[in-house]
Motif scaffolding. Sequence first.
Motif, PDB file in Angstrom:
ATOM      1  N   GLY A   1       0.792  -1.217   0.000  1.00 39.10           N
ATOM      2  CA  GLY A   1       0.000   0.000   0.000  1.00 39.10           C
ATOM      3  C   GLY A   1       0.822   1.264   0.000  1.00 39.10           C
ATOM      4  N   GLY A   2       2.133   1.168  -0.160  1.00 41.27           N
ATOM      5  CA  GLY A   2       2.967   2.350  -0.202  1.00 41.27           C
ATOM      6  C   GLY A   2       3.330   2.898   1.161  1.00 41.27           C
ATOM      7  N   GLY A   3       2.990   2.218   2.245  1.00 36.89           N
ATOM      8  CA  GLY A   3       3.311   2.699   3.585  1.00 36.89           C
ATOM      9  C   GLY A   3       4.688   2.245   4.036  1.00 36.89           C
ATOM     10  N   ASN A   4       4.946   2.461   5.292  1.00 37.57           N
ATOM     11  CA  ASN A   4       6.245   2.117   5.871  1.00 37.57           C
ATOM     12  C   ASN A   4       6.097   1.011   6.913  1.00 37.57           C
ATOM     13  N   PRO A   5       6.873  -0.068   6.775  1.00 44.83           N
ATOM     14  CA  PRO A   5       6.876  -1.075   7.833  1.00 44.83           C
ATOM     15  C   PRO A   5       7.658  -0.546   9.034  1.00 44.83           C
ATOM     16  N   MET A   6       7.376  -1.065  10.235  1.00 46.41           N
ATOM     17  CA  MET A   6       8.118  -0.666  11.427  1.00 46.41           C
ATOM     18  C   MET A   6       8.377  -1.909  12.277  1.00 46.41           C
ATOM     19  N   LEU A   7       9.646  -2.239  12.436  1.00 41.84           N
ATOM     20  CA  LEU A   7      10.048  -3.392  13.232  1.00 41.84           C
ATOM     21  C   LEU A   7       9.930  -3.062  14.709  1.00 41.84           C
ATOM     22  N   SER A   8       9.202  -3.895  15.449  1.00 43.13           N
ATOM     23  CA  SER A   8       9.042  -3.714  16.893  1.00 43.13           C
ATOM     24  C   SER A   8       9.395  -5.015  17.590  1.00 43.13           C
ATOM     25  N   ALA A   9       9.927  -4.891  18.795  1.00 44.72           N
ATOM     26  CA  ALA A   9      10.290  -6.073  19.570  1.00 44.72           C
ATOM     27  C   ALA A   9       9.912  -5.858  21.025  1.00 44.72           C
ATOM     28  N   ASN A  10       9.465  -6.929  21.665  1.00 37.02           N
ATOM     29  CA  ASN A  10       9.120  -6.916  23.084  1.00 37.02           C
ATOM     30  C   ASN A  10       9.751  -8.133  23.744  1.00 37.02           C
ATOM     31  N   PRO A  11      10.755  -7.968  24.601  1.00 37.63           N
ATOM     32  CA  PRO A  11      11.347  -6.711  25.034  1.00 37.63           C
ATOM     33  C   PRO A  11      12.061  -6.005  23.892  1.00 37.63           C
ATOM     34  N   MET A  12      12.369  -4.719  24.098  1.00 39.18           N
ATOM     35  CA  MET A  12      12.994  -3.909  23.059  1.00 39.18           C
ATOM     36  C   MET A  12      14.336  -4.490  22.646  1.00 39.18           C
ATOM     37  N   SER A  13      14.652  -4.318  21.369  1.00 42.36           N
ATOM     38  CA  SER A  13      15.962  -4.736  20.874  1.00 42.36           C
ATOM     39  C   SER A  13      17.049  -4.011  21.656  1.00 42.36           C
ATOM     40  N   GLY A  14      18.109  -4.724  21.982  1.00 43.46           N
ATOM     41  CA  GLY A  14      19.202  -4.157  22.770  1.00 43.46           C
ATOM     42  C   GLY A  14      19.041  -4.375  24.257  1.00 43.46           C
ATOM     43  N   SER A  15      17.897  -4.920  24.672  1.00 41.04           N
ATOM     44  CA  SER A  15      17.651  -5.172  26.090  1.00 41.04           C
ATOM     45  C   SER A  15      18.506  -6.327  26.609  1.00 41.04           C
ATOM     46  N   VAL A  16      18.700  -6.322  27.922  1.00 35.81           N
ATOM     47  CA  VAL A  16      19.356  -7.439  28.597  1.00 35.81           C
ATOM     48  C   VAL A  16      18.268  -8.376  29.095  1.00 35.81           C
ATOM     49  N   ILE A  17      18.390  -9.648  28.762  1.00 34.23           N
ATOM     50  CA  ILE A  17      17.505 -10.664  29.330  1.00 34.23           C
ATOM     51  C   ILE A  17      18.315 -11.386  30.392  1.00 34.23           C
ATOM     52  N   ASP A  18      17.986 -11.120  31.658  1.00 32.61           N
ATOM     53  CA  ASP A  18      18.696 -11.699  32.793  1.00 32.61           C
ATOM     54  C   ASP A  18      17.899 -12.896  33.297  1.00 32.61           C
ATOM     55  N   PHE A  19      18.474 -14.064  33.154  1.00 40.27           N
ATOM     56  CA  PHE A  19      17.793 -15.287  33.574  1.00 40.27           C
ATOM     57  C   PHE A  19      17.869 -15.510  35.075  1.00 40.27           C
TER      58      PHE A  19
END
Length: 163
Positions: free
Chosen positions: A26-44
């Motif tokens: 449709g001529g729009g813009n895709p937007m990549l999203s991540a949850n948790p945010m990209s660059g986050s630390v996942i502490d187990f």
Amino acid sequence: LAAFGDGSEQMLSLAVMNGTIGGSTGGGNPMLSANPMSGSVIDFGTFLPDTMSGPQVANVSNTGDAGTMISIDAAPSIGGADAARFQITGADSGNLDAGGAGEDYSIQFLGAPDLGTYNAQATITTSEGLVTYDLTAEVVIPEPSAMVLLGLAMAGFGFVRRR
């Protein structure tokens, strides 16, 4: 037109949108999203030796304009010094349509026999860029005083149950 080794030929088609494979209808813009945010630390957290964690879930989605699409370009990977101590599972190809639920990736600490802190980096590759997470987990042996408290608590439960 594609030619095959047996001499046959077959017409192949490939959807090309806005001059690129995938992209927007449709001529729009895709937007990549991540949850948790990209660059986050996942502490187990902390674990006893050779104890696995439960999985942590990361979701990658397209929150861009309607009709846009983001492609997942490769299998998710884990790199770094302690990569063998972590695991990531999820889609290694496919499309993230705008407004869809996205893709869930399960990330897990597999345990380790030696005491210490373990670190790695998880990467998910898409047509709109990389989603990365810094992974960390610690393997410890509880202090003797913690074990004494645990023993007293268990004895207390046993005493209450006998009453």
